[in-house]
Design a protein around this motif. Structure first.
Motif, PDB file in Angstrom:
ATOM      1  N   ARG A  56      56.451  30.455  64.123  1.00  0.00           N
ATOM      2  CA  ARG A  56      56.775  31.858  63.850  1.00  0.00           C
ATOM      3  C   ARG A  56      56.739  32.164  62.350  1.00  0.00           C
ATOM      4  N   TYR A  57      57.140  31.173  61.550  1.00  0.00           N
ATOM      5  CA  TYR A  57      57.053  31.341  60.093  1.00  0.00           C
ATOM      6  C   TYR A  57      55.600  31.558  59.660  1.00  0.00           C
ATOM      7  N   MET A  58      54.692  30.735  60.195  1.00  0.00           N
ATOM      8  CA  MET A  58      53.280  30.857  59.841  1.00  0.00           C
ATOM      9  C   MET A  58      52.705  32.183  60.348  1.00  0.00           C
ATOM     10  N   ALA A  59      53.119  32.603  61.554  1.00  0.00           N
ATOM     11  CA  ALA A  59      52.578  33.836  62.142  1.00  0.00           C
ATOM     12  C   ALA A  59      53.007  35.071  61.359  1.00  0.00           C
ATOM     13  N   ILE A  60      54.223  35.061  60.804  1.00  0.00           N
ATOM     14  CA  ILE A  60      54.748  36.247  60.125  1.00  0.00           C
ATOM     15  C   ILE A  60      54.548  36.189  58.614  1.00  0.00           C
ATOM     16  N   CYS A  61      54.797  35.021  58.025  1.00  0.00           N
ATOM     17  CA  CYS A  61      54.737  34.897  56.561  1.00  0.00           C
ATOM     18  C   CYS A  61      53.349  34.523  56.046  1.00  0.00           C
ATOM     19  N   ARG A  62      52.551  33.829  56.853  1.00  0.00           N
ATOM     20  CA  ARG A  62      51.197  33.422  56.437  1.00  0.00           C
ATOM     21  C   ARG A  62      50.197  33.774  57.539  1.00  0.00           C
ATOM     22  N   PRO A  63      50.106  35.037  57.920  1.00  0.00           N
ATOM     23  CA  PRO A  63      49.256  35.403  59.067  1.00  0.00           C
ATOM     24  C   PRO A  63      47.776  35.091  58.868  1.00  0.00           C
ATOM     25  N   LEU A  64      47.288  35.193  57.638  1.00  0.00           N
ATOM     26  CA  LEU A  64      45.869  34.938  57.377  1.00  0.00           C
ATOM     27  C   LEU A  64      45.528  33.453  57.447  1.00  0.00           C
ATOM     28  N   HIS A  65      46.533  32.593  57.269  1.00  0.00           N
ATOM     29  CA  HIS A  65      46.301  31.159  57.318  1.00  0.00           C
ATOM     30  C   HIS A  65      46.708  30.544  58.656  1.00  0.00           C
ATOM     31  N   TYR A  66      47.220  31.386  59.562  1.00  0.00           N
ATOM     32  CA  TYR A  66      47.800  30.862  60.805  1.00  0.00           C
ATOM     33  C   TYR A  66      46.789  30.060  61.627  1.00  0.00           C
ATOM     34  N   ILE A  67      45.607  30.614  61.842  1.00  0.00           N
ATOM     35  CA  ILE A  67      44.610  29.963  62.698  1.00  0.00           C
ATOM     36  C   ILE A  67      44.136  28.645  62.093  1.00  0.00           C
ATOM     37  N   THR A  68      43.979  28.613  60.766  1.00  0.00           N
ATOM     38  CA  THR A  68      43.487  27.387  60.125  1.00  0.00           C
ATOM     39  C   THR A  68      44.561  26.306  60.035  1.00  0.00           C
ATOM     40  N   VAL A  69      45.832  26.720  59.933  1.00  0.00           N
ATOM     41  CA  VAL A  69      46.921  25.736  59.807  1.00  0.00           C
ATOM     42  C   VAL A  69      47.389  25.242  61.166  1.00  0.00           C
ATOM     43  N   MET A  70      47.694  26.177  62.070  1.00  0.00           N
ATOM     44  CA  MET A  70      48.225  25.815  63.384  1.00  0.00           C
ATOM     45  C   MET A  70      47.094  25.452  64.344  1.00  0.00           C
ATOM     46  N   ARG A  71      46.373  24.425  63.980  1.00  0.00           N
ATOM     47  CA  ARG A  71      45.290  23.934  64.829  1.00  0.00           C
ATOM     48  C   ARG A  71      45.870  23.107  65.980  1.00  0.00           C
ATOM     49  N   PRO A  72      45.110  22.952  67.070  1.00  0.00           N
ATOM     50  CA  PRO A  72      45.597  22.128  68.192  1.00  0.00           C
ATOM     51  C   PRO A  72      45.969  20.709  67.764  1.00  0.00           C
ATOM     52  N   GLY A  73      45.202  20.158  66.811  1.00  0.00           N
ATOM     53  CA  GLY A  73      45.498  18.801  66.329  1.00  0.00           C
ATOM     54  C   GLY A  73      46.865  18.703  65.685  1.00  0.00           C
ATOM     55  N   LEU A  74      47.224  19.706  64.867  1.00  0.00           N
ATOM     56  CA  LEU A  74      48.536  19.711  64.218  1.00  0.00           C
ATOM     57  C   LEU A  74      49.651  19.882  65.245  1.00  0.00           C
ATOM     58  N   CYS A  75      49.433  20.744  66.227  1.00  0.00           N
ATOM     59  CA  CYS A  75      50.440  20.959  67.273  1.00  0.00           C
ATOM     60  C   CYS A  75      50.703  19.669  68.048  1.00  0.00           C
ATOM     61  N   ILE A  76      49.642  18.958  68.405  1.00  0.00           N
ATOM     62  CA  ILE A  76      49.781  17.685  69.119  1.00  0.00           C
ATOM     63  C   ILE A  76      50.508  16.664  68.256  1.00  0.00           C
ATOM     64  N   LEU A  77      50.185  16.634  66.958  1.00  0.00           N
ATOM     65  CA  LEU A  77      50.823  15.695  66.035  1.00  0.00           C
ATOM     66  C   LEU A  77      52.321  15.974  65.912  1.00  0.00           C
ATOM     67  N   LEU A  78      52.696  17.236  65.782  1.00  0.00           N
ATOM     68  CA  LEU A  78      54.109  17.603  65.659  1.00  0.00           C
ATOM     69  C   LEU A  78      54.898  17.218  66.909  1.00  0.00           C
ATOM     70  N   VAL A  79      54.306  17.454  68.079  1.00  0.00           N
ATOM     71  CA  VAL A  79      54.971  17.091  69.335  1.00  0.00           C
ATOM     72  C   VAL A  79      55.069  15.570  69.469  1.00  0.00           C
ATOM     73  N   ALA A  80      54.006  14.856  69.082  1.00  0.00           N
ATOM     74  CA  ALA A  80      54.005  13.390  69.180  1.00  0.00           C
ATOM     75  C   ALA A  80      55.068  12.781  68.262  1.00  0.00           C
ATOM     76  N   ILE A  81      55.179  13.286  67.038  1.00  0.00           N
ATOM     77  CA  ILE A  81      56.202  12.797  66.102  1.00  0.00           C
ATOM     78  C   ILE A  81      57.593  13.053  66.665  1.00  0.00           C
ATOM     79  N   SER A  82      57.770  14.214  67.265  1.00  0.00           N
ATOM     80  CA  SER A  82      59.065  14.543  67.863  1.00  0.00           C
ATOM     81  C   SER A  82      59.422  13.569  68.979  1.00  0.00           C
TER      82      SER A  82
END
Length: 246
Positions: A56-82
């Protein structure tokens, strides 16, 4: 959704079986397993709330960078680390609990094997176990909560800069469901686990029910009410019922 299902499944089925069979017993192995998965999924809930806050921080505060930052690979990595962190944390506390000796008293004043009331039954020295709870457990509780708070400080500071009222409402509606779940989840946990285990009482069972049963049950409704199609369908259902009753 998967974590919520598993979290509820750790405690509710056994509680229902005990209620139906009128046998309030659980084996030592089952108790340790229940404790392990309880610690895993309660911490996993906290970590996923952090990941969602960052999203939500990326979607609201960095909307132009959201698609490039919140890639599927990063999402999988964050969940795996958790998953890795929460499982290691659960394993640590379960192994420490398994080394304790339990003497005469074997009645847990709870509806599942919560680490606090189980530790109170031990006739061994629980200093090391208590120390690890308030250090490792404290860090794994405070860190996600702090990250969520920092995310929302940035989110609200950016929201206040939006000139249009419609833009502010849209930004706040994006965070509304998440904030509701965070408040329910952490509010109940703070009242139970942020104090010495010696002060634990059966009264805290009510607060435990909130985050083990009520919160996972409400989450689908809370998140679904953000969906415009769900809102329209709900209003149609309500209007149909009202008109049919006249």
């Amino acid at each position: 959704s998967f974590v919520d299902i598993c979290f509820s499944s750790v405690t509710i089925p056994k509680m229902l079986v005990n209620h139906i069979t009128r046998s309030n017993s659980i084996s030592y192995v089952e108790c340790m397993m229940q404790m392990y998965f309880f610690i895993t999924f309660i911490n996993m809930d906290g970590f996923l709330l952090v990941v969602m806050a960052y999203d939500r921080y990326m979607a609201i505060c960095r909307p132009l960078h959201y698609i490039t930052v919140m890639r599927p690979g990063l999402c999988i990595l964050l969940v795996a680390i958790s998953w890795v962190i929460t499982n290691l944390h659960a394993l640590l506390h379960t192994l420490l609990m398994a080394q304790l000796s339990f003497c005469a008293d074997n009645i847990i004043p709870h509806f599942f094997c919560d680490p606090y009331p189980v530790r109170k039954l031990s006739c061994s020295d629980t200093y090391i176990s208590d120390l690890m709870v308030f250090t490792v457990g404290g860090v794994l509780f405070v860190t996600p909560f702090t990250c969520i708070a920092i995310s929302y400080v940035f989110i609200f500071s950016n929201v206040m800069k939006i000139p249009s009222t419609q833009g502010i409402q849209k930004a706040l509606s994006t965070c509304g469901s998440h904030l509701t779940v965070v408040s329910l989840f952490y509010g109940a946990i703070m009242g139970i686990y942020l104090r010495p285990s010696s002060s634990y009482s059966a009264v805290d069972t009510v607060a435990t029910v909130i985050f083990t049963v009520v919160t996972p049950m409400l989450n689908p409704f809370i998140y679904s009410l953000r969906n415009q199609d769900m809102k329209v369908a709900l209003w149609r259902l309500v209007l149909t019922k009202i008109l049919s009753s006249k």
